[in-house]
Scaffold this active site. Structure first.
Site, PDB file in Angstrom:
ATOM      1  N   TRP A 324       0.830  -1.207   0.000  1.00 11.54           N
ATOM      2  CA  TRP A 324       0.000   0.000   0.000  1.00 11.54           C
ATOM      3  C   TRP A 324       0.865   1.259   0.000  1.00 11.54           C
ATOM      4  O   TRP A 324       0.380   2.350  -0.259  1.00 11.54           O
ATOM      5  CB  TRP A 324      -0.911   0.014   1.231  1.00 11.54           C
ATOM      6  CG  TRP A 324      -0.196   0.308   2.528  1.00 11.54           C
ATOM      7  CD1 TRP A 324       0.926  -0.311   3.003  1.00 11.54           C
ATOM      8  CD2 TRP A 324      -0.535   1.310   3.496  1.00 11.54           C
ATOM      9  NE1 TRP A 324       1.289   0.225   4.217  1.00 11.54           N
ATOM     10  CE2 TRP A 324       0.412   1.221   4.550  1.00 11.54           C
ATOM     11  CE3 TRP A 324      -1.545   2.264   3.593  1.00 11.54           C
ATOM     12  CZ2 TRP A 324       0.371   2.056   5.674  1.00 11.54           C
ATOM     13  CZ3 TRP A 324      -1.576   3.083   4.719  1.00 11.54           C
ATOM     14  CH2 TRP A 324      -0.624   2.973   5.738  1.00 11.54           C
ATOM     15  N   ASP A 325       2.154   1.081   0.293  1.00 12.80           N
ATOM     16  CA  ASP A 325       3.093   2.207   0.299  1.00 12.80           C
ATOM     17  C   ASP A 325       2.916   3.052  -0.963  1.00 12.80           C
ATOM     18  O   ASP A 325       3.010   4.270  -0.936  1.00 12.80           O
ATOM     19  CB  ASP A 325       4.550   1.695   0.319  1.00 12.80           C
ATOM     20  CG  ASP A 325       4.883   0.804   1.503  1.00 12.80           C
ATOM     21  OD1 ASP A 325       3.978   0.094   1.973  1.00 12.80           O
ATOM     22  OD2 ASP A 325       6.037   0.795   1.940  1.00 12.80           O
ATOM     23  N   GLU A 455       0.855  -1.960  12.513  1.00 16.73           N
ATOM     24  CA  GLU A 455       1.107  -3.403  12.574  1.00 16.73           C
ATOM     25  C   GLU A 455       1.396  -3.899  13.987  1.00 16.73           C
ATOM     26  O   GLU A 455       1.707  -5.071  14.174  1.00 16.73           O
ATOM     27  CB  GLU A 455       2.236  -3.770  11.616  1.00 16.73           C
ATOM     28  CG  GLU A 455       1.854  -3.509  10.170  1.00 16.73           C
ATOM     29  CD  GLU A 455       2.852  -4.037   9.161  1.00 16.73           C
ATOM     30  OE1 GLU A 455       3.983  -4.395   9.549  1.00 16.73           O
ATOM     31  OE2 GLU A 455       2.493  -4.078   7.966  1.00 16.73           O
ATOM     32  N   LYS A 559       2.937   1.155  15.944  1.00 22.89           N
ATOM     33  CA  LYS A 559       4.170   1.154  15.154  1.00 22.89           C
ATOM     34  C   LYS A 559       4.229   2.413  14.288  1.00 22.89           C
ATOM     35  O   LYS A 559       5.292   2.914  13.956  1.00 22.89           O
ATOM     36  CB  LYS A 559       4.153  -0.101  14.274  1.00 22.89           C
ATOM     37  CG  LYS A 559       5.394  -0.342  13.450  1.00 22.89           C
ATOM     38  CD  LYS A 559       5.216  -1.620  12.624  1.00 22.89           C
ATOM     39  CE  LYS A 559       6.416  -1.928  11.779  1.00 22.89           C
ATOM     40  NZ  LYS A 559       6.153  -3.024  10.832  1.00 22.89           N
ATOM     41  N   GLN A 560       3.041   2.900  13.895  1.00 29.30           N
ATOM     42  CA  GLN A 560       2.971   3.990  12.910  1.00 29.30           C
ATOM     43  C   GLN A 560       1.607   4.666  12.989  1.00 29.30           C
ATOM     44  O   GLN A 560       0.701   4.154  13.649  1.00 29.30           O
ATOM     45  CB  GLN A 560       3.184   3.408  11.518  1.00 29.30           C
ATOM     46  CG  GLN A 560       2.111   2.394  11.118  1.00 29.30           C
ATOM     47  CD  GLN A 560       2.622   1.384  10.113  1.00 29.30           C
ATOM     48  OE1 GLN A 560       2.995   0.275  10.469  1.00 29.30           O
ATOM     49  NE2 GLN A 560       2.630   1.768   8.845  1.00 29.30           N
TER      50      GLN A 560
HETATM   51  C1  BGC Z   1       5.050  -1.096   7.630  1.00 26.23           C
HETATM   52  C2  BGC Z   1       4.010  -1.239   6.548  1.00 26.23           C
HETATM   53  C3  BGC Z   1       4.683  -1.100   5.193  1.00 26.23           C
HETATM   54  C4  BGC Z   1       5.836  -2.071   5.057  1.00 26.23           C
HETATM   55  C5  BGC Z   1       6.613  -1.890   3.769  1.00 26.23           C
HETATM   56  C6  BGC Z   1       6.171  -2.090   7.408  1.00 26.23           C
HETATM   57  O1  BGC Z   1       7.173  -1.883   8.352  1.00 26.23           O
HETATM   58  O2  BGC Z   1       4.488  -1.315   8.910  1.00 26.23           O
HETATM   59  O3  BGC Z   1       3.033  -0.241   6.710  1.00 26.23           O
HETATM   60  O4  BGC Z   1       3.771  -1.311   4.189  1.00 26.23           O
HETATM   61  O5  BGC Z   1       6.735  -1.858   6.122  1.00 26.23           O
HETATM   62  O6  BGC Z   1       7.180  -0.626   3.702  1.00 26.23           O
END
Ligand code: BGC
Length: 696
Positions: A324-325, A455, A559-560
């Site tokens: 999804w990035d 996550e 985490k984000q």
């Molecule tokens: C993030 C995800 C991301 C992935 C790839 C993970 O660490 O939590 O949101 O899509 O990295 O960049």
């Protein structure tokens, strides 16, 4: 345009770790990338990366279950096109003893490097290399070597070959690439100037052809005395994936290297003319932004069959997978500055719709499509479903990106075809995936057992972000299907279906805490204890490398950005609620994901907290240049590169588009003299200049 603000040198970066430098100075053109390894020393981490090339192998589960992702898809590092062997008169090899310079010119796409090398007798030569890739998405790399004798006298022999990189050590870090069986390599030398490697992956059955052409011969000898030098131009051809026809070079190699360089320079000049973002008053920051935009553009697949990997073409981390990035972090910049590339990336999603439809069926959802959480070929490659497939929000993210593209470009032809097709397939998924429920005597439409962007929280009911983006997806599909009825009829959309989407969109449940008066991350979020931050040693971050996922899931810890990402996208909270929400979620966020800080920066700018916005932005802008996440050796954090533009343009610059109307708001920090952005709105190029408000 000050030249030094577009020139990355070793002075700008502290770290001299070879694998890290390979990433930072890597070059890409959407089709392939080359890591900037030491040219005399083949390295396990250097090599050529092809967008879309992968090997596959069955995922071995200790305990499998129905519908788990079946196969790995792993990018394959191919031979390092840049490696060269240089021998003295006795046939002994020169080895590097010092790195001289590495200079990446962001206005021409040229990478200049030099090394000092010695033979076993201590005689010294200097090796210089200029590397430049054909842009955009071309097949050629122009490599010009200049070798100068420093103390050496005698015959020097230069030789080029193509060898698979040595196997890298196996790592326990889940973010690094795994090693599947190496591909079969067949070398052919049709003449003394040409070497062709045909590389076949064993299981995925892909073919990639690489070719080297050296006018002076693949092996070339010359007699040198100190101070004298030779120039040795080589052209590398990286065929389109799965195309075995030999690309004939009908121009002499030396002039081809020049024309590749000239065309690349023209391309990058054009790129800056319509894509530049510049900060006046901080040279290092300005350079960092230019670097980020350069690398983001270099990573983007442009053929509608490939996308942008989490690490782009700069490294094998995350196995070359697309996430999804792309839609949420990389596409905003590309949509506003290079809409033709953004369009191709959305077309990739349409291309993998059949796989996404099968995935939805496998998950028991009888309508619509569910995009794989991580993939190259469209099939799910996430072996850990709680933080993978359960991130259903990817469907809404794709829909959001389609709508953004539509708002920014007004591209009706796209909307009538790919755009609408994607909106319909994703809306159908949500409509079939959700369940009716009841709260306070009201019918609500809810989504159970999902994982949001954060996550560190998995398999919850009604993740706020997921529900919010699903609601948007349903409402937007309804609106656009009604606006383009003839096109919608192609996919059998009826008035009843549109009404159903509207009804469900209006009923989507959004968790809210009356106690805290903020949106709640999910149904159970605030019932959990807060992570014991005070007892967590600094070296236990990122948490994912030090705690079992179940330990993390028991606590409130992010985490984000998750709920805040929804707040950022939909921008409809009053300032007081946004402030409360920001303070709450900031206190439980680790930023262990590189996708986090840019959003915190943009929201702080909107809230008028310029100092905080500035601090987060500094970490975002220079993330890889200071190796903030300490894993840039595996590849650049491409989402964050796009995130730095998001913070700049939509945070400090308050750039937004709603119902096709562009608005800008000045939130500049006092540290800068001005900010200039270039964007394309509905085909018109705009330059916007901001200066800090006087009273601050
Ligand atoms: C993030 C995800 C991301 C992935 C790839 C993970 O660490 O939590 O949101 O899509 O990295 O960049």
């Amino acid at each position: 345009m000050t030249e030094k603000n577009y020139r990355l040198t070793l002075d700008a970066i502290g770290n001299r770790d070879p694998a890290y430098l390979e990433t930072i100075f890597s070059l890409g053109n959407g089709h392939f990338g080359i890591r900037a390894g030491d040219v005399l020393t083949p390295s396990a981490t250097a090599g050529t990366i092809i967008n879309g090339l992968y090997e596959t192998a069955p995922i071995q589960y200790g305990e499998a279950a129905y519908g788990y992702a079946a196969n790995h898809q792993t990018t394959v590092a191919l031979p390092d096109l840049r490696v060269i062997t240089i021998q003295n008169a006795a046939g002994e090899a020169f080895v590097t003893n010092a790195l001289g310079e590495k200079t990446l010119d962001l206005r021409s796409g040229q990478l200049q490097e030099s090394w000092l090398a010695t033979d076993p007798n201590g005689a010294t030569i200097q090796v210089q290399l200029t590397s430049v890739l054909q842009q955009p998405a071309g097949n050629l790399a122009a490599l010009t070597y200049t070798v100068t004798a420093v103390t050496y006298t005698g015959k020097l022999t230069l030789a080029k070959t193509l060898k698979m990189p040595p196997q890298a050590a196996v790592s326990g870090d889940p973010r690094q690439a795994r090693h599947l069986a190496p591909p079969a390599v067949h070398l052919a030398q049709p003449d003394a100037q040409t070497l062709v490697a045909t590389i076949r992956t064993r299981q995925s059955r892909q073919v990639q052809q690489l070719q080297l052409a050296a006018a002076q011969g693949l092996t070339f000898a010359a007699d040198l005395v100190p101070g004298a030098g030779i120039t040795y131009p080589v052209v590398a051809v990286v065929n389109a994936l799965n195309d075995e026809s030999r690309l004939g070079l009908n121009v002499p190699v030396a002039s081809l290297t020049k024309s590749v360089a000239t065309a690349a320079k023209r391309y990058w000049q054009g790129f800056w003319a319509h894509s530049d973002a510049s900060i006046q008053g901080d040279f290092r920051l300005d350079l960092a932004i230019h670097y980020n935009l350069f690398q983001l553009a270099s990573a983007a697949g442009q053929d509608g069959k490939t996308n942008i990997a989490a690490k782009g073409l700069s490294g094998t981390g995350y196995e070359g997978h697309y996430f999804w990035d792309t839609e949420m972090y990389m596409l905003p910049f590309l949509t506003y500055t290079n809409p033709q590339i953004a369009k191709r990336l959305l077309e990739y999603r349409a291309r993998i719709l059949p796989q996404a439809q099968s995935r939805a069926r496998l998950l028991g959802v009888d309508s619509g499509a569910l995009f794989a959480w991580r993939t190259i070929n469209g099939e799910e490659a996430s072996a850990y479903f709680p933080a993978g497939t359960a991130q259903y929000h990817i469907d809404g993210d794709v829909a959001f990106a389609v709508d953004r593209y539509w708002q920014v470009t007004g591209d009706q032809a796209f909307m009538r075809s790919t755009g609408l097709q994607l909106l319909i397939a994703t809306a159908r998924f949500w409509a079939a995936f959700g369940s009716w429920s009841e709260r306070a005597h009201q019918q609500t439409f809810e989504f159970f057992a999902v994982t949001g962007p954060d996550e560190y929280t998995a398999l919850v009911n009604n993740n706020y972000y997921t529900n919010r983006i699903a609601k948007f997806n349903l409402a937007t599909a309804a609106q656009l299907a009604a606006e383009f009825p003839t096109a919608a009829a192609q996919w059998q959309v009826t008035a009843t279906e549109i009404a159903d989407w509207r009804h469900k969109a209006a009923a989507v449940f959004l968790p809210y805490s009356d106690d805290l008066q903020i949106n709640e991350q999910d149904d159970s979020a605030f019932h959990k204890p807060v992570w014991p931050f005070a007892q967590t040693p600094k070296d236990h971050y990122p948490l994912l490398l030090h705690y079992h996922p179940l330990t993390i899931y028991r606590y409130q810890v992010n985490k984000q950005a998750d709920t805040l990402l929804a707040d950022y996208l939909f921008d409809d909270l009053d300032a007081a609620q946004l402030q409360r929400e920001y303070a709450y979620y900031e206190s439980i966020t680790t930023h262990d994901s590189s996708l986090s800080r840019s959003i915190f920066s943009a929201l702080a700018a909107r809230l008028g907290q310029q100092e905080k916005a500035y601090r987060y932005f500094m970490d975002t802008a220079a993330m890889d240049l200071v190796d903030l996440q300490q894993n840039a050796a595996d590849g650049l954090h491409i989402a964050n590169l796009g995130g730095s533009w998001l913070s700049l343009a939509t945070g400090f610059g308050g750039l937004a588009i709603k119902s096709g109307v562009l608005s800008v708001t000045n939130h500049l920090p006092r540290q800068w003299q001005s900010l200039t952005l270039r964007v394309q709105i509905q085909g018109r190029l705009l330059q916007i200049t901001y200066r800090p408000k006087k009273h601050r």
